[in-house]
Design an enzyme around this catalytic site. Structure first.
Site, PDB file in Angstrom:
ATOM      1  N   ASP A 161      68.610  37.863  -9.854  1.00  0.00           N
ATOM      2  CA  ASP A 161      68.629  38.678 -10.771  1.00  0.00           C
ATOM      3  C   ASP A 161      69.904  39.597 -10.597  1.00  0.00           C
ATOM      4  O   ASP A 161      70.503  40.278 -11.482  1.00  0.00           O
ATOM      5  CB  ASP A 161      67.719  39.959 -10.417  1.00  0.00           C
ATOM      6  CG  ASP A 161      66.109  39.350 -10.619  1.00  0.00           C
ATOM      7  OD1 ASP A 161      66.198  38.468 -11.477  1.00  0.00           O
ATOM      8  OD2 ASP A 161      65.163  40.139  -9.983  1.00  0.00           O
ATOM      9  N   VAL A 214      62.021  28.080 -14.822  1.00  0.00           N
ATOM     10  CA  VAL A 214      62.918  27.107 -14.762  1.00  0.00           C
ATOM     11  C   VAL A 214      64.452  27.749 -14.245  1.00  0.00           C
ATOM     12  O   VAL A 214      65.241  27.028 -13.761  1.00  0.00           O
ATOM     13  CB  VAL A 214      63.295  26.586 -16.038  1.00  0.00           C
ATOM     14  CG1 VAL A 214      64.388  25.748 -16.323  1.00  0.00           C
ATOM     15  CG2 VAL A 214      62.153  25.803 -16.465  1.00  0.00           C
TER      16      VAL A 214
HETATM   17  O1  F6P Z   1      63.341  38.604  -8.534  1.00  0.00           O
HETATM   18  C1  F6P Z   1      63.395  37.362  -9.060  1.00  0.00           C
HETATM   19  C2  F6P Z   1      62.018  37.184 -10.268  1.00  0.00           C
HETATM   20  O2  F6P Z   1      62.431  35.789 -10.517  1.00  0.00           O
HETATM   21  C3  F6P Z   1      62.669  37.936 -11.278  1.00  0.00           C
HETATM   22  O3  F6P Z   1      63.630  37.800 -12.424  1.00  0.00           O
HETATM   23  C4  F6P Z   1      61.064  37.851 -11.903  1.00  0.00           C
HETATM   24  O4  F6P Z   1      60.730  39.108 -12.706  1.00  0.00           O
HETATM   25  C5  F6P Z   1      60.209  37.802 -10.794  1.00  0.00           C
HETATM   26  O5  F6P Z   1      60.916  37.131  -9.700  1.00  0.00           O
HETATM   27  C6  F6P Z   1      59.142  36.720 -11.029  1.00  0.00           C
HETATM   28  O6  F6P Z   1      58.143  36.737  -9.802  1.00  0.00           O
HETATM   29  P1  F6P Z   1      57.125  35.632  -9.555  1.00  0.00           P
HETATM   30  O7  F6P Z   1      57.797  34.456  -8.982  1.00  0.00           O
HETATM   31  O8  F6P Z   1      56.351  36.379  -8.612  1.00  0.00           O
HETATM   32  O9  F6P Z   1      56.333  35.344 -10.859  1.00  0.00           O
END
Ligand code: F6P
Length: 347
Positions: free
Chosen positions: A127, A278
């Protein structure tokens, strides 16, 4: 010294490259390494494994994390902090390298502050939303994957005269959307920091099509709240999962909602692609491998010197260290000047 190492939060390309670099430098300095499994959960539950030269071999291009990860927060588990400190002592550890984002490093900062815990942090997240560093590793890989997707969507959008909505990750910031949108030549980019209204986005697309274009690419960040001229907003999100002890809502789905709005309001045939995980999978880009390697060496050097409570960071082209508190103080949002670069190519 016996140095523990853990990875916490969402995985991210480059984690293994950091582990390799911390290990290599620490072995060369005559120290031992211990793998703490699955983030802070490994400390709370006492799950450790040996980490030797053999284990860190072949890690540079490998995605994911060989240590495993979790969103465990010892401060949210009954007796979690005491258990973590007890396991640190019973494993005869002298130091810890914690690799993570705001949550994992927030725990590290608090343990250092309240318990003088000997920890050094390494900032990771696709992020790129940590304020203490110019870039986190993993971000470049995510942007590369999103850009390639946008390039591919261009050709099919063009062939069918369609609007293609691409939903990318980024949590509550729009870094991935803006960077991949600029790199991929998006025609509209919707991010939490600059929430243009659904009406304005549709008007932009109508103008573009009236000007002779038959297709459009729209990039939307998962954390964008559907914003309307009336002032109404709607965040498309689910409840936090029980396994996420940092309490994050589950984002995802805004692309679909936006695509329906666009098709309904403009009459243009619209399709949506959700890139999802991905963006986090697979091998890191060369840039992320290099950044992860530089971070790992610096973290190992800080541990060797006995300098704790610090986070390694990229400032300009230099690797520096700052306090963990400073590193996790606030969310780094997309500034106006970056969004202006993207906006220069909207209609
Ligand atoms: O913080 C990294 C991230 O990939 C975010 O962009 C996303 O909202 C979140 O983690 C998704 O989390 P999870 O792997 O728990 O679905």
């Amino acid at each position: 010294m016996r140095i523990g190492i853990l990875t916490g939060g969402g995985d991210c390309p480059g984690l293994n490259a950091v582990i390799r670099a911390v290990g290599k430098r620490s072995f060369d300095n005559g120290h031992e390494m211990v793998a703490v499994r699955e983030g802070w959960r490994g400390f709370v539950d006492g799950i450790f494994a040996p980490l030797g030269r053999r284990e860190i071999s072949g890690l540079l291009p490998r995605g994911g994390t060989i240590l495993g990860t979790s969103r465990t927060n010892p401060f949210k588990v009954d007796g979690g902090v005491d258990a973590a400190l007890a396991h640190f002592a019973s494993e005869h550890l002298d130091a810890l390298v914690a690799i993570g984002g705001e949550d994992t490093l927030g725990v590290a900062a608090r343990l250092y502050r309240e318990h003088n815990f000997p920890v050094v942090g390494v900032p990771k997240t696709i992020d790129n939303d940590l304020s203490g560093t110019d870039y986190t590793f993993g971000f470049d890989t995510a942007v590369t994957i999103a850009t390639e997707a946008i390039d591919r969507l261009h050709t099919t959008a063009e062939s069918h005269n369609r609007v293609m909505v691409v939903e990318v990750m980024g949590r509550h910031t729009g870094w991935i959307a803006v960077m991949s949108g600029i790199a991929g030549g998006a025609d509209a980019i919707l991010i939490p920091e600059h929430p243009i209204t659904v009406e304005d986005a549709c008007a932009q697309l109508m103008k573009r099509h009236a000007g002779g274009k038959d297709f459009s690419i729209v990039v939307v960040s998962e954390g964008y709240e559907l914003t309307y001229a009336s002032g109404d907003t709607k965040l498309v999100a689910g409840e936090a999962r029980a396994t996420d002890q940092f309490g994050h809502v589950v984002l995802g789905g805004v692309g679909d909602a936006l695509a329906r709005e666009i098709e309904h309001r403009t009459g243009f045939e619209t399709r949506v692609t959700v890139l999802g995980h991905v963006q986090r999978g697979g091998t890191p880009t060369p840039r992320d491998r290099v950044l992860a390697t530089r971070y790992g060496l610096k973290a190992a050097d800080l541990v060797h010197e006995g300098t704790f409570g610090r986070m390694v960071a990229l400032h300009g082209d230099s690797i520096v260290d700052i306090s963990l508190d400073e590193g996790t103080a606030e969310l780094k949002t997309v500034p106006d000047e970056w969004y202006d670069v993207a906006r220069a190519f909207f209609w």
